[in-house]
Design an enzyme around this catalytic site. Structure first.
Site, mmCIF file in Angstrom:
data_model
loop_
_atom_site.group_PDB
_atom_site.id
_atom_site.type_symbol
_atom_site.label_atom_id
_atom_site.label_comp_id
_atom_site.label_asym_id
_atom_site.label_seq_id
_atom_site.Cartn_x
_atom_site.Cartn_y
_atom_site.Cartn_z
ATOM 1 N N SER A 172 -9.854 -1.555 0.333
ATOM 2 C CA SER A 172 -8.487 -2.074 0.208
ATOM 3 C C SER A 172 -8.564 -3.576 -0.055
ATOM 4 O O SER A 172 -9.167 -3.979 -1.047
ATOM 5 C CB SER A 172 -7.673 -1.748 1.468
ATOM 6 O OG SER A 172 -6.317 -2.112 1.280
ATOM 7 N N HIS A 185 -6.824 0.849 -2.769
ATOM 8 C CA HIS A 185 -5.386 0.611 -2.618
ATOM 9 C C HIS A 185 -4.982 -0.426 -3.668
ATOM 10 O O HIS A 185 -5.472 -1.561 -3.643
ATOM 11 C CB HIS A 185 -5.071 0.106 -1.212
ATOM 12 C CG HIS A 185 -5.479 1.076 -0.137
ATOM 13 N ND1 HIS A 185 -5.766 0.670 1.147
ATOM 14 C CD2 HIS A 185 -5.649 2.427 -0.161
ATOM 15 C CE1 HIS A 185 -6.077 1.730 1.874
ATOM 16 N NE2 HIS A 185 -6.027 2.802 1.102
ATOM 17 N N ASP A 224 -7.250 3.304 7.169
ATOM 18 C CA ASP A 224 -7.500 4.348 6.179
ATOM 19 C C ASP A 224 -9.004 4.506 5.944
ATOM 20 O O ASP A 224 -9.735 3.528 5.779
ATOM 21 C CB ASP A 224 -6.802 4.007 4.865
ATOM 22 C CG ASP A 224 -6.845 5.166 3.874
ATOM 23 O OD1 ASP A 224 -6.946 6.325 4.325
ATOM 24 O OD2 ASP A 224 -6.763 4.898 2.663
#
Length: 342
Positions: A161, A188, A287
């Site tokens: 991310s 992401h 995540d």
């Protein structure tokens, strides 16, 4: 793969290289993959190839053994055994990061017994040395590492991310050419930025061509498949050649995220089990942590980026908290760790 210790010999004397090569080959546990004449060549070779061990002279032109060891061991995480006919070189060898220093045998009065003793020292020290240097908080001994590496991984999954593109670029570059596994990547990312990111990666990492994943696409070894913005990426099934067939979905976001790393990791864990290898890099939130746990529970292997190199130590920290990170590596050591596992 044979499971032998992939070894590089480094010495400016061709005679010395030949003697070490003959002795190590004769032992049966070593595979000599290169024989080089100075430290600079050794650094260049180790940067581009999977190496388990370097055995090197201390005194060489262009780059000494100790200077090369600082890079090979410190940056690449590869164990180095240094030797010299001068015992005074021991302090430099140890301070450079060499895991072992041995006295160079007399080649003018060659003794197979003396060489055998040196080889036994190397093997004994490798077995008790945590693999990967500083990188792991969960060290394996060398024998356990060899056993695992012979199991055969079939897919590499990467999740990231905040700060991810730079981290992934460093890892992909370090994998070298002809990487043997398909690579699936969830980042992401904002809607509309995915195609430009794939283009950027292809400019930065020509060794691992990247594609924007498509539904039904077969992922091929040595290629990277990135999840499109706002779509989940999963493995639908594994084909007859053991390659992943990709699935894109518009299922609801997970933890407000689409694509979600957990989605990819869980599908890989279910279909590849112990043949799944995954890396969780810098990023905010949690995540990927639960997906890492699923991979570990199914017998696969996970690597989490160390706090010291993360832009945001969120996702890797969450995996570590769950005991779902089998290895914890600084970013500059991750590619070599992957190559060693293969």
């Amino acid at each position: 793969m044979s499971g032998k210790i992939r070894t590089v010999i480094v010495d400016d004397s061709a005679i010395a290289r030949g003697i070490f090569e003959k002795a190590l080959k004769g032992d049966g546990d070593f595979s000599i993959i290169s024989s080089l004449s100075n430290g600079r060549k050794a650094v260049d070779f180790c940067r581009e190839n999977a190496v388990d061990l370097v055995v090197s002279d201390c005194d060489m032109p262009e780059m000494t053994g100790a200077d090369a060891t600082k890079i090979i061991s410190g940056e690449f995480g590869i164990p180095v055994c240094l030797y010299s006919d001068d015992s005074g070189d021991m302090d430099d060898a140890k301070s450079s990061g060499a895991f072992l220093f041995v006295k160079k045998p007399s080649f003018s009065n060659y003794s197979s017994k003396a060489m055998g003793e040196i080889i036994q020292q190397i093997k004994d020290n490798l077995k008790t040395r945590p693999h990967g240097g500083r990188a792991s908080d969960l060290p394996d001994d060398f024998a356990a590492h060899k056993k695992k590496s012979s199991g055969g991984y079939k897919v590499l999954c990467i999740g990231a991310s905040t700060g991810g593109p730079t981290a992934v670029q460093e890892v992909l570059t370090g994998l070298g050419k002809n990487f043997p596994l398909p690579i699936l990547y969830v980042q992401h990312i904002e809607i509309g930025a995915d195609e430009k990111m794939v283009e950027w990666f292809n400019n930065c990492c020509p060794n691992t061509p990247m594609h924007l994943a498509e539904d039904g696409m077969v992922a091929k070894p040595g290629n990277v498949y990135m999840a499109p913005a706002d779509r989940h990426l999963e493995i639908d099934y594994v084909n007859s050649r053991e390659l992943p067939v990709l699935k894109l979905s518009d299922e609801p976001p997970e933890r407000f995220l689409r694509p979600a790393v957990n989605k990819l990791f869980r599908s890989a864990a279910a279909l590849y089990r112990e043949a799944c290898l995954a890396v969780l890099l810098t990023g905010m939130g949690r995540d990927g942590a639960e997906g890492c746990l699923k991979i570990v529970d199914n017998g696969g292997f996970t690597i989490a980026e160390d706090k010291s190199t993360c832009a945001v130590f969120g996702m890797p920290a969450a995996a570590i908290e769950l005991d779902a990170a089998k290895r914890i590596c600084r970013r500059n050591l991750i590619a070599q760790e992957i190559r060693n596992l293969l």
